[in-house]
Design a protein around this motif. Structure first.
Motif, short mmCIF file in Angstrom:
data_model
loop_
_atom_site.label_atom_id
_atom_site.label_comp_id
_atom_site.label_asym_id
_atom_site.label_seq_id
_atom_site.Cartn_x
_atom_site.Cartn_y
_atom_site.Cartn_z
N SER A 113 2.44 -23.97 -12.24
CA SER A 113 2.49 -24.99 -13.29
C SER A 113 3.84 -25.03 -13.99
O SER A 113 4.31 -26.10 -14.39
CB SER A 113 1.38 -24.73 -14.31
OG SER A 113 0.12 -24.80 -13.72
N ILE A 114 4.48 -23.85 -14.15
CA ILE A 114 5.74 -23.81 -14.90
C ILE A 114 6.82 -24.66 -14.22
O ILE A 114 7.64 -25.28 -14.89
CB ILE A 114 6.23 -22.35 -15.09
CG1 ILE A 114 7.47 -22.31 -15.96
CG2 ILE A 114 6.45 -21.67 -13.75
CD1 ILE A 114 7.32 -22.91 -17.34
N ARG A 115 6.81 -24.73 -12.89
CA ARG A 115 7.79 -25.55 -12.17
C ARG A 115 7.61 -27.02 -12.52
O ARG A 115 8.57 -27.75 -12.78
CB ARG A 115 7.65 -25.30 -10.67
CG ARG A 115 8.70 -26.00 -9.83
CD ARG A 115 8.48 -25.67 -8.36
NE ARG A 115 8.77 -24.27 -8.09
CZ ARG A 115 9.95 -23.82 -7.69
NH1 ARG A 115 10.96 -24.66 -7.56
NH2 ARG A 115 10.12 -22.54 -7.44
N TYR A 116 6.35 -27.47 -12.53
CA TYR A 116 6.05 -28.86 -12.88
C TYR A 116 6.41 -29.14 -14.33
O TYR A 116 6.97 -30.20 -14.65
CB TYR A 116 4.57 -29.13 -12.64
CG TYR A 116 4.12 -30.51 -13.05
CD1 TYR A 116 4.37 -31.61 -12.24
CD2 TYR A 116 3.45 -30.71 -14.26
CE1 TYR A 116 3.97 -32.88 -12.62
CE2 TYR A 116 3.04 -31.96 -14.65
CZ TYR A 116 3.29 -33.05 -13.83
OH TYR A 116 2.91 -34.31 -14.22
N MET A 117 6.11 -28.21 -15.23
CA MET A 117 6.41 -28.40 -16.66
C MET A 117 7.91 -28.57 -16.88
O MET A 117 8.34 -29.40 -17.70
CB MET A 117 5.90 -27.21 -17.47
CG MET A 117 4.40 -27.01 -17.45
SD MET A 117 3.49 -28.33 -18.28
CE MET A 117 1.84 -27.59 -18.28
N MET A 118 8.72 -27.78 -16.18
CA MET A 118 10.17 -27.89 -16.33
C MET A 118 10.70 -29.25 -15.88
O MET A 118 11.69 -29.74 -16.39
CB MET A 118 10.86 -26.77 -15.56
CG MET A 118 10.71 -25.40 -16.18
SD MET A 118 11.52 -24.11 -15.22
CE MET A 118 11.23 -22.70 -16.32
N GLU A 119 10.02 -29.83 -14.91
CA GLU A 119 10.43 -31.16 -14.44
C GLU A 119 10.05 -32.25 -15.44
O GLU A 119 10.80 -33.20 -15.65
CB GLU A 119 9.77 -31.46 -13.10
CG GLU A 119 10.23 -30.55 -11.96
CD GLU A 119 9.44 -30.82 -10.68
OE1 GLU A 119 8.62 -31.78 -10.67
OE2 GLU A 119 9.65 -30.09 -9.70
N GLU A 120 8.88 -32.10 -16.06
CA GLU A 120 8.31 -33.18 -16.88
C GLU A 120 8.69 -33.11 -18.35
O GLU A 120 8.60 -34.12 -19.05
CB GLU A 120 6.78 -33.15 -16.76
CG GLU A 120 6.26 -33.47 -15.36
CD GLU A 120 6.62 -34.88 -14.95
OE1 GLU A 120 6.46 -35.80 -15.77
OE2 GLU A 120 7.08 -35.06 -13.80
N ILE A 121 9.10 -31.94 -18.85
CA ILE A 121 9.36 -31.78 -20.28
C ILE A 121 10.87 -31.75 -20.54
O ILE A 121 11.59 -30.94 -19.96
CB ILE A 121 8.70 -30.49 -20.80
CG1 ILE A 121 7.18 -30.59 -20.68
CG2 ILE A 121 9.10 -30.21 -22.25
CD1 ILE A 121 6.45 -29.30 -21.02
N ASP A 122 11.33 -32.64 -21.41
CA ASP A 122 12.75 -32.72 -21.73
C ASP A 122 13.19 -31.65 -22.73
O ASP A 122 14.33 -31.23 -22.73
CB ASP A 122 13.09 -34.10 -22.32
CG ASP A 122 13.02 -35.20 -21.28
OD1 ASP A 122 13.15 -34.89 -20.08
OD2 ASP A 122 12.84 -36.38 -21.66
N GLN A 123 12.28 -31.26 -23.60
CA GLN A 123 12.63 -30.33 -24.68
C GLN A 123 12.78 -28.90 -24.16
O GLN A 123 12.36 -28.59 -23.05
CB GLN A 123 11.57 -30.36 -25.78
CG GLN A 123 11.44 -31.69 -26.48
CD GLN A 123 10.26 -32.49 -25.95
OE1 GLN A 123 10.03 -32.52 -24.73
NE2 GLN A 123 9.52 -33.13 -26.83
#
Length: 281
Positions: A113-123
């Motif tokens: 999930s962390i890989r996807y979160m890094m792609e989707e979250i700008d902050q």
């Protein structure tokens, strides 16, 4: 406007270190907390059963009050990988995440999930698989292109408040193209701060900032595969926090084919990682 914290949990007990770390972070840097609980796979037949979020929220509230931080509680229904990025876009936050407890087969098929979160979250994202407190040693990776500046700025604030020791690390990867700057870096990799190269200038500037803030700071360099060498340095140095830029700091085509080093590091260590995209100003 300084960003506050959006701490996230789906009730999985392994997200507790992120809550614990976020409470310390908020108390140390004077930030407000929004605790986002995501209710996943809600079964209507079990509506009266005790949900894991209830227990973890109760623990969190007690911790926030103990640390004297201002907090807000929010509960949303849905898939955490969808809800968290959507909520992140609604404010100026530093996002605090922990492992979501996905089954191994799901991680194999879809990735962590962390890989996807890094792609989707700008902050900025603070990923905490393990809470390493008190904060005594910070490792900041300096790439030389400036993408780490935002993460470095936050890390320096954390270091000043906790009086943590700072190590500035640059990895010299295997170089295929022989051009003057690459040759200079390769030949002077053990003394990069003395070179007039982008990485040399970045290291000197970061070192000056750290020492100007009264911090104990060092510069280190390693040669080899970037992911392997960073993981080796984390292990050898026993650091409490790793700070890195994000490949999404740039819109260059390189990010389409180059490995996401930050995500690979996050998948290979339990050390908390602060990752942030570069932003002007």
């Amino acid at each position: 406007m300084k960003p506050d914290l959006l701490i996230t949990t789906n009730g999985f007990q392994e997200t507790w270190p992120a809550i614990e770390y976020g409470a310390w972070f908020a108390a140390t840097l004077g930030k407000k907390i929004t605790l986002l609980g995501v209710t996943e796979n809600l079964n209507p037949a079990a509506i009266d059963d005790n949900h894991p979020l209830e227990d973890i929220f109760a623990q969190a509230v007690e911790l926030f009050r103990k640390n004297g931080v201002e907090y807000t509680l929010i509960v949303e229904n849905g898939n955490a990988e969808d809800v968290i990025p959507q909520k992140a876009r609604e404010g100026e936050y530093i996002i605090v995440l922990g492992p979501l407890g996905r089954p191994q087969i799901r991680r194999f098929l879809k990735g962590r999930s962390i890989r996807y979160m890094m792609e989707e979250i700008d902050q900025p994202i603070l990923y905490v698989p393990e809470s390493r407190l008190p904060l005594k040693k910070i490792l900041i990776c300096i790439g030389g292109l400036g993408y780490e500046v935002t993460a470095e700025h936050i890390a320096m604030q954390m270091a000043m408040k906790s009086r943590a020791e700072v190590t500035l690390l640059h990895i010299v990867p295997p170089i295929d193209l022989d051009y003057p700057t690459a040759r200079t870096v390769r030949e002077n990799w053990q003394n990069l701060t003395a070179t007039d190269t982008p990485v040399g200038r970045s290291l000197r500037q970061a070192l000056e900032v750290a020492k100007g803030d009264g911090l104990t700071a060092f510069v280190k360099a390693r040669q080899g595969n970037v992911v392997e060498e960073i993981l080796a340095e984390i292990k050898d140095g026993n650091y409490d926090l790793l700070c890195m830029g994000s490949p999404y700091s740039t819109h260059a085509l390189r990010q389409l084919y180059a490995p996401n080093v930050t995500a690979e590091i996050a998948e290979g260590t339990t050390c908390p990682i602060l990752s942030a995209r570069y932003k002007q100003g």
